[in-house]
Each structure stands twice: as C-alpha cells, then as structure tokens.
Write a protein that holds these residues in place. Structure first.
Motif, PDB file in Angstrom:
ATOM      1  N   THR A   1      -3.691   8.836  -7.430  1.00  0.00           N
ATOM      2  CA  THR A   1      -2.870   8.316  -8.529  1.00  0.00           C
ATOM      3  C   THR A   1      -2.755   9.307  -9.681  1.00  0.00           C
ATOM      4  N   SER A   2      -3.697  10.248  -9.799  1.00  0.00           N
ATOM      5  CA  SER A   2      -3.599  11.233 -10.875  1.00  0.00           C
ATOM      6  C   SER A   2      -2.844  12.483 -10.422  1.00  0.00           C
TER       7      SER A   2
ATOM      8  N   ASP B   1      -0.139   3.265  -7.441  1.00  0.00           N
ATOM      9  CA  ASP B   1      -0.828   2.163  -6.784  1.00  0.00           C
ATOM     10  C   ASP B   1      -2.323   2.425  -6.913  1.00  0.00           C
ATOM     11  N   THR B   2      -2.935   1.864  -7.966  1.00  0.00           N
ATOM     12  CA  THR B   2      -4.353   2.130  -8.225  1.00  0.00           C
ATOM     13  C   THR B   2      -5.266   1.447  -7.209  1.00  0.00           C
ATOM     14  N   ARG B   3      -4.819   0.357  -6.610  1.00  0.00           N
ATOM     15  CA  ARG B   3      -5.644  -0.314  -5.604  1.00  0.00           C
ATOM     16  C   ARG B   3      -5.872   0.558  -4.375  1.00  0.00           C
TER      17      ARG B   3
ATOM     18  N   ASP C   1       0.865  -1.180   0.000  1.00  0.00           N
ATOM     19  CA  ASP C   1       0.000   0.000   0.000  1.00  0.00           C
ATOM     20  C   ASP C   1       0.903   1.230   0.000  1.00  0.00           C
ATOM     21  N   TYR C   2       1.072   1.846  -1.177  1.00  0.00           N
ATOM     22  CA  TYR C   2       2.001   2.965  -1.297  1.00  0.00           C
ATOM     23  C   TYR C   2       1.585   4.169  -0.461  1.00  0.00           C
TER      24      TYR C   2
ATOM     25  N   LEU D   1       4.244  -6.074  -7.855  1.00  0.00           N
ATOM     26  CA  LEU D   1       3.431  -5.406  -6.854  1.00  0.00           C
ATOM     27  C   LEU D   1       4.198  -5.382  -5.550  1.00  0.00           C
ATOM     28  N   GLY D   2       4.453  -4.219  -5.056  1.00  0.00           N
ATOM     29  CA  GLY D   2       5.099  -4.093  -3.761  1.00  0.00           C
ATOM     30  C   GLY D   2       6.556  -3.713  -3.823  1.00  0.00           C
ATOM     31  N   LEU D   3       6.943  -3.030  -2.794  1.00  0.00           N
ATOM     32  CA  LEU D   3       8.313  -2.593  -2.595  1.00  0.00           C
ATOM     33  C   LEU D   3       8.730  -3.043  -1.211  1.00  0.00           C
ATOM     34  N   THR D   4      10.012  -3.090  -0.984  1.00  0.00           N
ATOM     35  CA  THR D   4      10.509  -3.333   0.357  1.00  0.00           C
ATOM     36  C   THR D   4      11.151  -2.044   0.842  1.00  0.00           C
TER      37      THR D   4
END
Length: 189
Positions: free
Chosen positions: A101-102, A115-117, A58-59, A78-81
């Motif tokens: 996101t925009s 992160d559109t979710r 979740d960004y 999907l995802g970063l650490t």
C-alpha cells in the motif's frame, strides 16, 4: 357453427358470442405474451452481467489491463467489479497492481486505490480509445471521479484526440502521461 346453435337456441346466442369473444381475446393475449418471451430470450443485453463481471475485494488479485467500476454510490466503497473493457461504461483500467500500500505507481497521473486489508494498491488510468469522452478533473485525477460519456452529454468535459508513446498532436490541449503511453486530450466544455 355458432349461428346454427343460436338459431336452435335463441336465448343462448348472446352467451355464445361472449364465449367466442373471450376466446379470441385470450388467444391474442397469449400470442403477444409468446412473442415477448421469444423476444426477451433472444435479445442480448447491452452490457452482459454475469459472464464478464467479478466482484473484487482483494486488490492484489486484480490483473493489469482489466477494467473496473466502483460498486455502490461512491468510490469509497469496499470493492470493485471487474468488467469487460468493451462495455460502454468501462471508464477505468488497471495500469499496475502494487503489492504494498505504500508503493508508488510508475510515471504517470494515476488514480490510486489502496487496500490496507490485503496490503495492495491499484494504479488506475482511463480506459480510453481515440474519440472517447470523459468527465474528469484534469488538474487532480486522483480526486476526480472518472466517468465515460457520450460526447454530447453535458457532463463530458474532455475528449481523447490521441494515445501515443511520444508527443501529442497539435489539437490536444493537454497530455496526461502514463508509464506506457500519453493520453492526449482536448476540452469539450
């Protein structure tokens, strides 16, 4: 002791020598294993794994100034650490977290991940200090894979010669502007 027994029992002399030799080998092997266990337990990892890392899907929960690395083989995973910025491979830092996101990043040439979710975006910039070397496409940072390398590495193509709020020094071939600073670079390849 072994000689006294061997004198009394001449047939058992080779057997006793074999047993003593095996015991000596076993003691040596155990000593080496004990040394390796102590060495392994007291040696620190180059890059701590669990204490400073968190998986981020979740960004919107990212924090400005934290460093990140992509998980998996590419940047489209999907995802970063989230990692410690002091780690050698910490190449990207969160410059801004957008709650839409925009949304647009502040002034600068940021790498943007959306992160559109969770309707959030990250504006990423190189985690740089003076002297660091990177592989990055200075013409299109958005599409570039930003990687930090030792300056002698063949993939390193730019070196940071300054980080300033104003203009870059003469040895800089280009300046990459961001909201709070300008990253001054020179080509190394």
């Amino acid at each position: 002791m072994a000689n006294e027994v061997a004198v009394r029992h001449p047939i058992s002399h080779p057997i006793i020598r074999t047993v003593v030799a095996r015991q000596t080998v076993m003691v040596c092997v155990l000593a080496v294993l004990a040394y390796l266990v102590v060495w392994w337990a007291t040696t620190e990892d180059e890059e701590p794994k669990q204490a400073t890392q968190a998986f981020l899907t979740d960004y919107s929960k990212a924090e400005k100034g934290s460093c990140v690395r992509f998980d998996g083989p590419g940047e489209n995973d999907l995802g970063l650490t989230v990692i410690d910025c002091a780690q050698h491979k910490a190449a990207l830092k969160v410059g801004t977290v957008l709650t839409d996101t925009s949304g647009k990043c502040p002034r600068g040439d940021y790498k943007v991940l959306r992160d559109t979710r969770h309707n959030a975006a990250l504006c990423l910039l190189p985690n740089a200090t003076e002297g660091d070397c990177f592989e990055l496409d200075t013409d299109d940072l958005q599409r570039s894979v930003v990687s930090k390398f030792d300056c002698a590495a063949p993939r390193a193509n730019v070196q940071v010669v300054g980080i300033t709020a104003e203009s870059c020094p003469e040895e800089a071939e280009l300046g990459v502007p961001y909201a709070e600073m300008t990253l001054c670079l020179r080509r190394v390849r």
